[in-house]
Write a protein that holds these residues in place. Sequence first.
Motif, PDB file in Angstrom:
ATOM      1  N   LEU A 102       0.805  -1.230   0.000  1.00 30.95           N
ATOM      2  CA  LEU A 102       0.000   0.000   0.000  1.00 30.95           C
ATOM      3  C   LEU A 102       0.835   1.276   0.000  1.00 30.95           C
ATOM      4  N   LYS A 103       2.083   1.184   0.415  1.00 23.59           N
ATOM      5  CA  LYS A 103       2.911   2.378   0.644  1.00 23.59           C
ATOM      6  C   LYS A 103       2.908   3.397  -0.493  1.00 23.59           C
ATOM      7  N   PRO A 104       3.025   2.995  -1.764  1.00 27.14           N
ATOM      8  CA  PRO A 104       3.049   4.014  -2.826  1.00 27.14           C
ATOM      9  C   PRO A 104       1.697   4.691  -3.065  1.00 27.14           C
ATOM     10  N   TYR A 105       0.621   4.154  -2.514  1.00 28.34           N
ATOM     11  CA  TYR A 105      -0.731   4.567  -2.920  1.00 28.34           C
ATOM     12  C   TYR A 105      -1.539   5.274  -1.847  1.00 28.34           C
ATOM     13  N   VAL A 106      -1.085   5.265  -0.599  1.00 21.89           N
ATOM     14  CA  VAL A 106      -1.872   5.874   0.477  1.00 21.89           C
ATOM     15  C   VAL A 106      -1.020   6.860   1.262  1.00 21.89           C
ATOM     16  N   SER A 107      -1.686   7.624   2.123  1.00 22.28           N
ATOM     17  CA  SER A 107      -0.981   8.624   2.930  1.00 22.28           C
ATOM     18  C   SER A 107      -0.023   7.946   3.917  1.00 22.28           C
ATOM     19  N   GLU A 108       0.901   8.745   4.439  1.00 24.09           N
ATOM     20  CA  GLU A 108       1.870   8.187   5.397  1.00 24.09           C
ATOM     21  C   GLU A 108       1.179   7.685   6.661  1.00 24.09           C
ATOM     22  N   ASP A 109       0.132   8.359   7.090  1.00 25.93           N
ATOM     23  CA  ASP A 109      -0.509   7.915   8.339  1.00 25.93           C
ATOM     24  C   ASP A 109      -1.281   6.603   8.129  1.00 25.93           C
ATOM     25  N   LEU A 110      -1.905   6.449   6.961  1.00 29.50           N
ATOM     26  CA  LEU A 110      -2.572   5.164   6.688  1.00 29.50           C
ATOM     27  C   LEU A 110      -1.538   4.034   6.562  1.00 29.50           C
ATOM     28  N   HIS A 111      -0.437   4.345   5.917  1.00 23.66           N
ATOM     29  CA  HIS A 111       0.636   3.351   5.799  1.00 23.66           C
ATOM     30  C   HIS A 111       1.131   2.935   7.180  1.00 23.66           C
ATOM     31  N   TRP A 112       1.319   3.897   8.052  1.00 17.76           N
ATOM     32  CA  TRP A 112       1.798   3.605   9.424  1.00 17.76           C
ATOM     33  C   TRP A 112       0.752   2.753  10.165  1.00 17.76           C
ATOM     34  N   MET A 113      -0.494   3.083   9.966  1.00 16.05           N
ATOM     35  CA  MET A 113      -1.581   2.338  10.625  1.00 16.05           C
ATOM     36  C   MET A 113      -1.546   0.858  10.210  1.00 16.05           C
ATOM     37  N   VAL A 114      -1.416   0.622   8.926  1.00 15.05           N
ATOM     38  CA  VAL A 114      -1.384  -0.764   8.447  1.00 15.05           C
ATOM     39  C   VAL A 114      -0.121  -1.472   8.950  1.00 15.05           C
ATOM     40  N   GLU A 115       0.988  -0.786   8.879  1.00 13.17           N
ATOM     41  CA  GLU A 115       2.272  -1.376   9.261  1.00 13.17           C
ATOM     42  C   GLU A 115       2.303  -1.780  10.740  1.00 13.17           C
ATOM     43  N   ASN A 116       1.594  -1.030  11.569  1.00 16.71           N
ATOM     44  CA  ASN A 116       1.662  -1.265  13.014  1.00 16.71           C
ATOM     45  C   ASN A 116       0.404  -1.878  13.612  1.00 16.71           C
ATOM     46  N   HIS A 117      -0.552  -2.245  12.764  1.00 16.09           N
ATOM     47  CA  HIS A 117      -1.826  -2.718  13.321  1.00 16.09           C
ATOM     48  C   HIS A 117      -1.646  -4.001  14.143  1.00 16.09           C
ATOM     49  N   GLY A 118      -0.638  -4.790  13.827  1.00 20.15           N
ATOM     50  CA  GLY A 118      -0.439  -6.043  14.567  1.00 20.15           C
ATOM     51  C   GLY A 118      -0.164  -5.797  16.044  1.00 20.15           C
ATOM     52  N   ILE A 119       0.661  -4.807  16.326  1.00 23.28           N
ATOM     53  CA  ILE A 119       0.980  -4.461  17.720  1.00 23.28           C
ATOM     54  C   ILE A 119      -0.253  -3.883  18.410  1.00 23.28           C
ATOM     55  N   PHE A 120      -0.988  -3.046  17.710  1.00 23.14           N
ATOM     56  CA  PHE A 120      -2.179  -2.422  18.302  1.00 23.14           C
ATOM     57  C   PHE A 120      -3.310  -3.432  18.490  1.00 23.14           C
ATOM     58  N   GLN A 121      -3.407  -4.383  17.578  1.00 25.66           N
ATOM     59  CA  GLN A 121      -4.424  -5.438  17.719  1.00 25.66           C
ATOM     60  C   GLN A 121      -4.117  -6.288  18.949  1.00 25.66           C
ATOM     61  N   GLY A 122      -2.848  -6.382  19.295  1.00 23.86           N
ATOM     62  CA  GLY A 122      -2.432  -7.155  20.461  1.00 23.86           C
ATOM     63  C   GLY A 122      -3.065  -6.678  21.761  1.00 23.86           C
ATOM     64  N   TYR A 123      -3.527  -5.440  21.767  1.00 23.17           N
ATOM     65  CA  TYR A 123      -4.208  -4.915  22.964  1.00 23.17           C
ATOM     66  C   TYR A 123      -5.416  -5.788  23.327  1.00 23.17           C
ATOM     67  N   TYR A 124      -5.957  -6.486  22.328  1.00 23.30           N
ATOM     68  CA  TYR A 124      -7.176  -7.280  22.544  1.00 23.30           C
ATOM     69  C   TYR A 124      -6.929  -8.769  22.782  1.00 23.30           C
ATOM     70  N   PHE A 125      -5.652  -9.188  22.703  1.00 22.50           N
ATOM     71  CA  PHE A 125      -5.439 -10.633  22.942  1.00 22.50           C
ATOM     72  C   PHE A 125      -4.058 -11.045  23.428  1.00 22.50           C
ATOM     73  N   PHE A 126      -3.089 -10.154  23.431  1.00 21.18           N
ATOM     74  CA  PHE A 126      -1.727 -10.576  23.771  1.00 21.18           C
ATOM     75  C   PHE A 126      -1.640 -11.219  25.161  1.00 21.18           C
ATOM     76  N   GLU A 127      -2.502 -10.812  26.075  1.00 21.28           N
ATOM     77  CA  GLU A 127      -2.422 -11.380  27.434  1.00 21.28           C
ATOM     78  C   GLU A 127      -2.727 -12.881  27.436  1.00 21.28           C
ATOM     79  N   HIS A 128      -3.485 -13.342  26.421  1.00 21.59           N
ATOM     80  CA  HIS A 128      -3.804 -14.774  26.350  1.00 21.59           C
ATOM     81  C   HIS A 128      -2.620 -15.599  25.841  1.00 21.59           C
ATOM     82  N   LEU A 129      -1.640 -14.924  25.292  1.00 20.27           N
ATOM     83  CA  LEU A 129      -0.478 -15.618  24.716  1.00 20.27           C
ATOM     84  C   LEU A 129       0.812 -15.322  25.471  1.00 20.27           C
ATOM     85  N   GLY A 130       0.664 -14.746  26.657  1.00 22.06           N
ATOM     86  CA  GLY A 130       1.852 -14.444  27.456  1.00 22.06           C
ATOM     87  C   GLY A 130       2.647 -13.266  26.938  1.00 22.06           C
ATOM     88  N   LEU A 131       1.991 -12.424  26.115  1.00 20.06           N
ATOM     89  CA  LEU A 131       2.662 -11.229  25.595  1.00 20.06           C
ATOM     90  C   LEU A 131       2.099  -9.988  26.283  1.00 20.06           C
TER      91      LEU A 131
END
Length: 196
Positions: A102-131
């Motif tokens: 997506l990087k060439p086609y979207v804004s920098e903030d949308l790119h950052w959102m996609v790139e980091n969504h895995g860490i932010f999604q972890g807010y909803y389940f990482f505790e179940h995996l010892g993270l």
Amino acid sequence: MQNEPRAAFTAMENATLDDWRIIAAAHGPYQNNLANRVLAHLRLLEGDHGGFPIDRFQHSLQTATRAMRDGRDEDYVVCALLHDIGDTLASANHPDIAAAILKPYVSEDLHWMVENHGIFQGYYFFEHLGLDKNMREAFRGHPSFTMTAEFCERYDQTAFAPAYDTLPLTAFEPLVQRVFSTIRRSIYMNAAPAKT
Ligand SMILES: [Fe+2]
Ligand SMILES: [Fe+2]
């Protein structure tokens, strides 16, 4: 295609301007077909539920559907649709794949959102995996922190509902075609064969 013109060089250092004219002419149609290749790859997630209530393809569609119904713009909805496209090839770092596509086609903030969504999604389940579910706190204060947290809260972590009225891929195909039609950032974006 078999009968299309080909460059004649065997090592790039010997390529001529005529060779590069042939390559440049072939690149246009190839670039124009990018959205179709991306959509085809997204479909590879079909049937792959990995233990989740719905498969990764339906999760992608549902994330995009929720974002669209919430009034998000086209670029955002396409990011929502593709955010997990890397699951097939990058099981250990899937957000990097979507972000790179997506990087060439979207804004920098949308790119950052996609790139980091895995860490932010972890807010909803990482505790179940010892993270550490608060791993995202390392980014607190970043200009895109709030929108990324919101993406996961509203659309990504909620998109596992089998009974939800999820739109089909055809509903998003025109958006994907439009978003991938304009390059905003690329080292190649001003490339053209040299004049003689
Ligand atoms: Fe993800
Ligand atoms: Fe997701």
